[in-house]
Design a protein around this motif. Structure first.
Motif: not given
Length: 199
Positions: A64-71, A112-122
């Motif tokens: 997150e130091s250099i990017a706002k999302s994994l994509s 990683l993107e899938t895990f982040v999306e999963f956490e967001r959904s949860m």
């Protein structure tokens, strides 16, 4: 040359801690920045990007130091490594042009993107469940509705509009308010009439 980049939203102590970690990891020069918001201008980071050359390494403590999302992270890392630089994210790994071409690296980003999306959904599901339980206990959400007393020139203007003597813009002018406000008060007036609650 190894360049470090440390960024936080507000906490200066955390910024210094990041910078210390980067120096201990081998950074010869560390750019530090306090910015808030995903779209805030990052002057120090932009200056660092101009200084980076092929063969250099960009060192950060976390994505997150250099990017706002994994994509976005994948995009930034791909662009830098394509120019011959190495990106070392201490809590994620080392990325080069060769590794970015590796299917396993692409898989890593997708996982990683899938895990982040999963956490967001949860998190959304937990919030919705919490709101549902609160509603069942009688808790009300949302802004409290404001009740406006419709009287005087406003009432007169509304009644003339309802009788077809004035248009809504003319009613707003008579009431001394904007057309948008007049339309809101007119709607409230009609609802009160319909509910037999107008006094």
């Amino acid at each position: 040359m190894i360049y470090g980049y440390a960024r936080v939203n507000t906490n200066e102590q955390e910024l210094d801690a990041q910078a210390t970690t980067l120096k201990e990891a081998g950074a010869a020069k560390v750019y530090k920045e306090i910015t808030s918001g995903a779209h805030a201008e990052k002057k120090e980071f932009n200056q660092l990007l101009e200084e980076l050359r092929s063969g250099d390494m960009l060192l950060v403590t976390k994505p997150e130091s250099i990017a706002k999302s994994l994509s976005h992270l994948e995009q930034v890392v791909t662009e830098l490594t394509a120019k011959g630089m190495t990106v070392n994210i201490l809590n994620l790994g080392l990325f080069t042009a060769a590794s970015m071409e590796n299917p396993m690296t692409k898989l890593l980003f997708h996982v990683l993107e899938t895990f982040v999306e999963f956490e967001r959904s949860m998190a959304i599901e937990r919030t919705q469940e919490g709101r549902k339980n609160a509603r069942e206990k009688g808790v009300k959400f949302g802004r409290k509705s404001k009740k406006y007393k419709i009287e005087g020139p406003l009432l007169e203007a509304i009644q003339q509009v309802e009788e077809g003597k004035l248009s809504q813009p003319e009613g707003a002018e008579l009431a001394g308010c904007s057309v948008a406000t007049f339309k809101r008060r007119l709607k409230e007036y009609r609802e009160q009439i319909e509910n037999n609650s107008f006094r």
